[in-house]
Design a protein around this motif. Structure first.
Motif, mmCIF file in Angstrom:
data_model
loop_
_atom_site.group_PDB
_atom_site.id
_atom_site.type_symbol
_atom_site.label_atom_id
_atom_site.label_comp_id
_atom_site.label_asym_id
_atom_site.label_seq_id
_atom_site.Cartn_x
_atom_site.Cartn_y
_atom_site.Cartn_z
ATOM 1 N N GLU A 43 0.836 -1.206 0.000
ATOM 2 C CA GLU A 43 0.000 0.000 0.000
ATOM 3 C C GLU A 43 0.869 1.255 0.000
ATOM 4 O O GLU A 43 0.627 2.206 -0.751
ATOM 5 C CB GLU A 43 -0.920 -0.022 1.234
ATOM 6 N N VAL A 44 1.907 1.237 0.863
ATOM 7 C CA VAL A 44 2.809 2.383 0.939
ATOM 8 C C VAL A 44 3.516 2.589 -0.393
ATOM 9 O O VAL A 44 3.612 3.713 -0.902
ATOM 10 C CB VAL A 44 3.837 2.180 2.072
ATOM 11 N N LEU A 46 6.900 3.783 9.616
ATOM 12 C CA LEU A 46 6.056 4.966 9.726
ATOM 13 C C LEU A 46 5.323 5.174 8.408
ATOM 14 O O LEU A 46 5.058 6.295 8.008
ATOM 15 C CB LEU A 46 6.901 6.185 10.098
ATOM 16 N N ASP A 47 5.044 4.071 7.758
ATOM 17 C CA ASP A 47 4.284 4.074 6.503
ATOM 18 C C ASP A 47 4.892 5.010 5.465
ATOM 19 O O ASP A 47 4.178 5.740 4.772
ATOM 20 C CB ASP A 47 2.815 4.408 6.776
ATOM 21 N N ALA A 104 -2.708 9.990 3.938
ATOM 22 C CA ALA A 104 -1.706 8.935 4.114
ATOM 23 C C ALA A 104 -1.064 9.020 5.493
ATOM 24 O O ALA A 104 -0.670 8.006 6.072
ATOM 25 C CB ALA A 104 -0.637 9.040 3.021
ATOM 26 N N ILE A 105 -0.957 10.220 6.031
ATOM 27 C CA ILE A 105 -0.414 10.391 7.385
ATOM 28 C C ILE A 105 -1.512 10.172 8.421
ATOM 29 O O ILE A 105 -1.332 9.429 9.391
ATOM 30 C CB ILE A 105 0.200 11.797 7.545
ATOM 31 N N ASP A 152 9.148 3.795 19.195
ATOM 32 C CA ASP A 152 7.920 3.390 19.877
ATOM 33 C C ASP A 152 6.687 3.506 18.996
ATOM 34 O O ASP A 152 5.637 2.964 19.322
ATOM 35 C CB ASP A 152 7.720 4.225 21.143
ATOM 36 N N ALA A 153 6.802 4.232 17.873
ATOM 37 C CA ALA A 153 5.642 4.384 16.985
ATOM 38 C C ALA A 153 5.392 3.122 16.169
ATOM 39 O O ALA A 153 4.357 3.005 15.525
ATOM 40 C CB ALA A 153 5.835 5.581 16.060
ATOM 41 N N ARG A 154 6.326 2.179 16.188
ATOM 42 C CA ARG A 154 6.099 0.923 15.455
ATOM 43 C C ARG A 154 4.910 0.177 16.050
ATOM 44 O O ARG A 154 4.684 0.215 17.258
ATOM 45 C CB ARG A 154 7.339 0.033 15.549
#
Lengths: 143, 231
Positions: A38-39, B19-20, B41-42, B91-93
């Motif tokens: 998707e990314v 973080l995509d 997307a964010i 930590d955002a994972r």
């Protein structure tokens, strides 16, 4: 059931979930590899603008749904996840779809009151020095 | 420092996809723009949202610390905030998926480790002068009811009463975990890793009061993000 009908079903589920009390949003769901694809698609400008964030898979005559949600901090994540599950199940039942499984994942908890209280008055200068790690380091207690 | 920051999330052991596809710098720029126009997307990425939450809290404490403009003088005390930034990225994972309830056929309710870490990190908003650096959940959390321990590293502002603040933070975290998870938490270990010197932002007031008799307040104009210093 056709792909178009499944797409409509996914859209309906997403809208239903978004409208639930305590749900702050619907996020990208699915396995890591799905998200990587998707990314990549997004970076290449190939993302389908009509895509939904709900993952819907057919297993013979039954459907399996995965949805990732954000939860308001004033609402419990457990209760909100339960309500989400019940709402998705209701949508599927209303369409006479057999349910293979419903996976609800809380991926974000949004602070409803983000304000930080003011800093305290400073203690004596001996309280701390830059770069100091306290002796014993860890302050630990059972909860 | 001139031009683009030289940090790279890969050096933190975090692939950009975690973080995509966005970096902390992207997210900082997005905050600078007031999150407008909204970037789906964010906003639809849990990892990005978790990182944005933490960056906003950090920015609220030191409003100009993450400013894009770089002053000529070298920064004097960046390590503390660099550590916080490294923790935000890691930590955002999403991490492990943790069950919210006991297993019921056809019903699978869970929460990501990243969401719980975000919940824990946000407890800092209840404790003045405290910033959470890293957060760990120790134990076999993928099995419901198994005892787990929470371990976190924090930095405190100079002058913050440490024992009282640690106790307040522990109480806040315990309450949050009870409200939002089914975790069987047996302990919360808090390690104070840094006591930051008084800071003022460029041209502004001290970020926190400076005790009488202490060293003159230092001034931070800019921030070099260099994760190599935090490994």
């Amino acid at each position: 059931m056709s792909s178009a009908e499944d797409f409509d079903l996914a859209v309906e589920i997403e809208a239903t979930v978004r409208a639930l009390p305590g749900v702050t949003g619907v996020f990208q769901a699915g396995l890591t590899m799905t998200r990587v694809v998707e990314v990549g698609a997004r970076l290449l400008g190939l993302r389908d603008g009509a895509a939904t964030l709900v993952v819907l898979e057919r297993e013979s005559d039954a459907v399996r749904v995965s949805v990732a949600i954000g939860v308001d901090s004033s609402a419990g994540a457990v209760d909100t996840a339960r309500r989400t599950h019940a709402a998705v199940e209701a949508v599927l039942r209303a369409r006479a779809d057999a349910v293979a499984g419903i996976q609800v994942t809380v991926v974000h908890i949004e602070e409803s009151a983000p304000a930080r209280p003011p800093l305290p008055e400073p203690a004596a200068p001996s309280t701390g020095l830059p770069g100091v790690v306290l002796p014993g380091g860890i302050l630990s207690e059972p909860v | 420092m001139t031009g683009e920051p030289d940090y790279d999330l890969k050096t933190l052991g975090v692939e950009p996809e975690e973080l995509d596809g966005f970096t902390l710098e992207d997210l900082t720029d997005y905050l600078d723009e007031g999150r407008t126009p909204p970037n789906p997307a964010i906003e639809e990425s849990a990892g990005c949202r978790l990182a944005l939450d933490a960056l906003e809290r950090l920015r609220a404490l030191t409003p100009e610390l993450l400013a894009a403009d770089v002053a000529a003088e070298p920064a004097t005390d960046e390590g503390w905030v660099q550590g916080i930034l490294a923790g935000i990225a890691l930590d955002a994972r999403a991490g492990r998926r943790i069950p919210l309830t006991e297993e019921v056929p056809g019903r699978d309710l869970g929460i990501t480790e990243g969401a719980i870490r975000g919940l824990i990190r946000a407890a800092e908003t209840a404790v003045p002068g405290v910033l959470v650096g890293r957060c760990f959940i120790d134990g076999e959390v993928e099995e419901f009811g198994v005892p787990v321990r929470i371990r976190l590293e924090i930095g405190v502002a100079f002058g913050t009463p440490i024992p009282a603040s640690v106790e307040l933070l522990r109480t806040e975290i315990a309450a949050r975990l009870r409200t939002h998870t089914g975790l069987n938490v047996t302990g919360i270990d808090i390690s104070v890793r840094d006591v930051s010197a008084p800071i003022v932002v460029a041209g502004g007031e001290p970020a926190w009061p400076e005790p009488a008799g202490s060293e003159p307040t230092r001034e931070i104009h800019s921030l070099d993000i260099n994760p190599e210093d935090n490994r």
